[in-house]
Design an enzyme around this catalytic site. Structure first.
Site, PDB file in Angstrom:
ATOM      1  N   HIS A   1      -2.431   6.578   4.565  1.00 37.19           N
ATOM      2  CA  HIS A   1      -0.857   6.827   4.880  1.00 37.19           C
ATOM      3  C   HIS A   1      -0.647   8.299   4.303  1.00 37.19           C
ATOM      4  O   HIS A   1      -1.170   8.526   2.911  1.00 37.19           O
ATOM      5  CB  HIS A   1      -0.105   5.632   4.075  1.00 37.19           C
ATOM      6  CG  HIS A   1      -0.262   4.314   4.775  1.00 37.19           C
ATOM      7  ND1 HIS A   1      -1.200   4.046   5.762  1.00 37.19           N
ATOM      8  CD2 HIS A   1       0.102   3.032   4.177  1.00 37.19           C
ATOM      9  CE1 HIS A   1      -0.861   2.600   6.122  1.00 37.19           C
ATOM     10  NE2 HIS A   1      -0.348   2.047   5.200  1.00 37.19           N
TER      11      HIS A   1
ATOM     12  N   CYS B   1       0.757  -1.249   0.070  1.00 39.15           N
ATOM     13  CA  CYS B   1       0.086  -0.149  -0.052  1.00 39.15           C
ATOM     14  C   CYS B   1       0.900   1.247  -0.043  1.00 39.15           C
ATOM     15  O   CYS B   1       0.538   2.458  -0.781  1.00 39.15           O
ATOM     16  CB  CYS B   1      -1.011  -0.273   1.221  1.00 39.15           C
ATOM     17  SG  CYS B   1      -0.152  -0.587   2.732  1.00 39.15           S
TER      18      CYS B   1
HETATM   19  N1  LIG Z   1      -5.040  -3.049   5.665  1.00 39.85           N
HETATM   20  C1  LIG Z   1      -4.416  -2.566   4.738  1.00 39.85           C
HETATM   21  O1  LIG Z   1      -4.334  -1.303   4.617  1.00 39.85           O
HETATM   22  C2  LIG Z   1      -3.517  -3.502   3.748  1.00 39.85           C
HETATM   23  C3  LIG Z   1      -3.141  -2.757   2.438  1.00 39.85           C
HETATM   24  C4  LIG Z   1      -2.507  -3.579   1.423  1.00 39.85           C
HETATM   25  C5  LIG Z   1      -2.547  -4.899   1.634  1.00 39.85           C
HETATM   26  N2  LIG Z   1      -2.862  -5.569   2.807  1.00 39.85           N
HETATM   27  C6  LIG Z   1      -2.686  -6.859   2.558  1.00 39.85           C
HETATM   28  O2  LIG Z   1      -3.993  -7.469   2.415  1.00 39.85           O
HETATM   29  C7  LIG Z   1      -4.284  -8.442   3.081  1.00 39.85           C
HETATM   30  C8  LIG Z   1      -5.456  -8.516   4.089  1.00 39.85           C
HETATM   31  O3  LIG Z   1      -5.255  -7.442   4.975  1.00 39.85           O
HETATM   32  P1  LIG Z   1      -6.363  -6.775   6.018  1.00 39.85           P
HETATM   33  O4  LIG Z   1      -5.711  -5.695   6.573  1.00 39.85           O
HETATM   34  O5  LIG Z   1      -7.795  -6.676   5.391  1.00 39.85           O
HETATM   35  O6  LIG Z   1      -6.298  -8.187   7.224  1.00 39.85           O
HETATM   36  P2  LIG Z   1      -7.444  -8.422   8.319  1.00 39.85           P
HETATM   37  O7  LIG Z   1      -8.197  -7.235   8.731  1.00 39.85           O
HETATM   38  O8  LIG Z   1      -6.480  -9.011   9.416  1.00 39.85           O
HETATM   39  O9  LIG Z   1      -8.249  -9.543   7.533  1.00 39.85           O
HETATM   40  C9  LIG Z   1      -7.788 -10.751   7.045  1.00 39.85           C
HETATM   41  C10 LIG Z   1      -8.668 -11.693   6.523  1.00 39.85           C
HETATM   42  O10 LIG Z   1      -7.901 -12.778   6.250  1.00 39.85           O
HETATM   43  C11 LIG Z   1      -8.688 -14.003   6.654  1.00 39.85           C
HETATM   44  N3  LIG Z   1      -7.718 -15.108   6.481  1.00 39.85           N
HETATM   45  C12 LIG Z   1      -6.776 -15.294   7.424  1.00 39.85           C
HETATM   46  N4  LIG Z   1      -6.042 -16.587   7.156  1.00 39.85           N
HETATM   47  C13 LIG Z   1      -7.043 -17.033   6.349  1.00 39.85           C
HETATM   48  C14 LIG Z   1      -6.656 -18.323   5.595  1.00 39.85           C
HETATM   49  N5  LIG Z   1      -5.789 -19.181   5.853  1.00 39.85           N
HETATM   50  N6  LIG Z   1      -7.856 -18.601   4.675  1.00 39.85           N
HETATM   51  C15 LIG Z   1      -8.824 -17.739   4.308  1.00 39.85           C
HETATM   52  N7  LIG Z   1      -8.869 -16.565   4.803  1.00 39.85           N
HETATM   53  C16 LIG Z   1      -8.038 -16.142   5.850  1.00 39.85           C
HETATM   54  C17 LIG Z   1      -9.427 -13.589   7.648  1.00 39.85           C
HETATM   55  O11 LIG Z   1     -10.470 -14.351   7.992  1.00 39.85           O
HETATM   56  P3  LIG Z   1     -10.745 -14.769   9.415  1.00 39.85           P
HETATM   57  O12 LIG Z   1     -11.705 -13.562   9.918  1.00 39.85           O
HETATM   58  O13 LIG Z   1     -11.730 -16.052   9.494  1.00 39.85           O
HETATM   59  O14 LIG Z   1      -9.627 -14.947  10.163  1.00 39.85           O
HETATM   60  C18 LIG Z   1      -9.778 -12.052   7.175  1.00 39.85           C
HETATM   61  O15 LIG Z   1     -11.040 -12.103   6.676  1.00 39.85           O
HETATM   62  C19 LIG Z   1      -2.995  -8.909   3.804  1.00 39.85           C
HETATM   63  O16 LIG Z   1      -2.260  -9.752   2.977  1.00 39.85           O
HETATM   64  C20 LIG Z   1      -2.536  -7.687   3.966  1.00 39.85           C
HETATM   65  O17 LIG Z   1      -0.807  -7.546   4.158  1.00 39.85           O
HETATM   66  C21 LIG Z   1      -3.602  -4.768   3.686  1.00 39.85           C
END
Ligand SMILES: NC(=O)c1ccc[n+]([C@@H]2O[C@H](COP(=O)([O-])OP(=O)(O)OC[C@H]3O[C@@H](n4cnc5c(N)ncnc54)[C@H](OP(=O)(O)O)[C@@H]3O)[C@@H](O)[C@H]2O)c1
Length: 343
Positions: free
Chosen positions: A241, A127
């Site tokens: 950010h 991001c």
């Molecule tokens: N947050 C940001 O600003 C941002 C920006 C760019 C990229 N990212 C990337 O985007 C991804 C998601 O980030 P997030 O911030 O949305 O995280 P988050 O709020 O912690 O959500 C994670 C999600 O992934 C699911 N999950 C975890 N392990 C899994 C598995 N083994 N199989 C299927 N689903 C699974 C979780 O489901 P449960 O609820 O069932 O655990 C939840 O729905 C990450 O790779 C992160 O690095 C995030």
């Protein structure tokens, strides 16, 4: 088009659903996945979708045209191949495939031509790197880039739901004397603080986030030798950010010429020498550029302030834009999958 989102209970997965609702992507069915099935549902275009457990079998047999991943590195590593075998293009927000040779890292306003018909896996860049490349690409197109240095001010939602919950818990604890529940993803208290560490440090003292910004910025811009230096910092902001950016250009230019480039750059809101704050940018798809100025009399050194909602343009919106680009180029659907597998 049959679409699935893996990670719908998380910050980015939920935002992908919301962004898809605002754009005219022709979706005939949508399946919502998380790590395990839930009794709760998620809303999409007026319907309540059950939350399903993401398994290799479900993603292969779902025969989707497109699968968005917004989960974890491990989930992407395990579930991408079955999704591709089922016929899908995979658009993946994790870091798993970003630096894999031959896999494009696409920011549609910056490098749309990185897409080939043989590609089926499209990582969404880090991001911070997306916001940064959106901010420096108009300068690169105008006068070339010799170096990019950045200090970041990163929102807690960059660490997902756990990041938002940690800040909320610390605020409650400070104002209402409520005991903090749950663990924080941050290495220090985030309320009334800033933390100059995002990810773990390597032997050189660079954090994981800093390494991603350096490597991915070079890959997106197609400038493998570009000098990039980053210090990434977490701040108690919920969304968006901010980045203080210092560039050196290849050729001489000036603020007037760069301003014209920013005014016509797609996906950019240009504020000239004014300011913009992350609170104003929350929920926005475009990246905001402000405080553009030369360093003294220099015609090669410039500074700017760049702000983007990292859950939108830094993740979900960029992911949806990649799908739109693939649809526009006829690279989704059965025939495109067969052509790609044959090539
Ligand atoms: N947050 C940001 O600003 C941002 C920006 C760019 C990229 N990212 C990337 O985007 C991804 C998601 O980030 P997030 O911030 O949305 O995280 P988050 O709020 O912690 O959500 C994670 C999600 O992934 C699911 N999950 C975890 N392990 C899994 C598995 N083994 N199989 C299927 N689903 C699974 C979780 O489901 P449960 O609820 O069932 O655990 C939840 O729905 C990450 O790779 C992160 O690095 C995030």
């Amino acid at each position: 088009m049959k679409v699935a989102v893996v990670g719908v209970t998380g910050v980015v997965g939920e935002t992908i659903l919301r962004v898809l609702e605002t754009r005219p992507v022709a979706i005939t069915s949508m399946d919502a996945f998380a790590s395990r099935a839930r009794t709760e549902t998620v809303a999409f275009r007026g319907r309540d979708l059950p939350i399903l457990a993401a398994t290799p079998q479900a993603l292969r047999e779902g025969a989707y045209d497109a699968v968005f991943f917004a989960s974890s590195d491990d989930a992407s590593a395990e579930l991408t191949q079955p999704s591709v075998e089922g016929g899908a293009v995979v658009i993946d927000n994790s870091a798993t495939f970003r630096m894999t040779p031959g896999v494009p890292l696409v920011v549609p306003e910056v490098n749309p031509d990185a897409v080939r018909s043989s590609h089926r896996i499209f990582p969404v860049a880090n991001c911070t790197a997306i916001v940064l490349t959106m901010g420096v690409a108009p300068i690169e197109r105008t006068a070339g880039l010799r170096s990019v240095r950045v200090a970041t001010y990163q929102a807690v939602s960059g660490a997902g739901r756990a990041g938002l919950e940690a800040l909320a818990a610390e605020e409650l604890s400070a104002f209402d004397d409520v005991e903090i529940e749950g663990t924080s993803p941050f290495v220090a208290p985030i309320f009334r603080n800033v933390i100059p560490q995002v990810g773990s440090f390597d032997a050189n003292g660079d954090s994981g986030e800093e390494r991603k910004v350096v490597e991915e910025t070079r890959k997106i811009l197609g400038l493998s030798d570009l000098h990039v230096a980053a210090t990434t910092v977490r701040v108690p902001v919920r969304f968006a950010h901010s980045e203080a950016v210092f560039v050196e250009t290849e050729r001489e230019t000036d603020v007037a010429e760069l301003s014209r480039a920013f005014e016509k750059a797609p996906g950019i809101v240009f504020h000239g020498s004014d300011i913009v704050t992350p609170r104003e940018v929350e929920g926005e798809d475009r990246v905001h550029v402000a405080r553009l100025r030369a360093e003294g009399e220099s015609r090669r050194h410039f500074q700017l302030w760049v702000v983007g909602d990292q859950t939108r343009k830094g993740a979900a919106t960029n992911a949806v834009q990649i799908l739109e680009l693939l649809v526009e180029r006829g690279l989704t659907g059965r025939r495109a999958a067969l052509r790609a597998h044959a090539s």
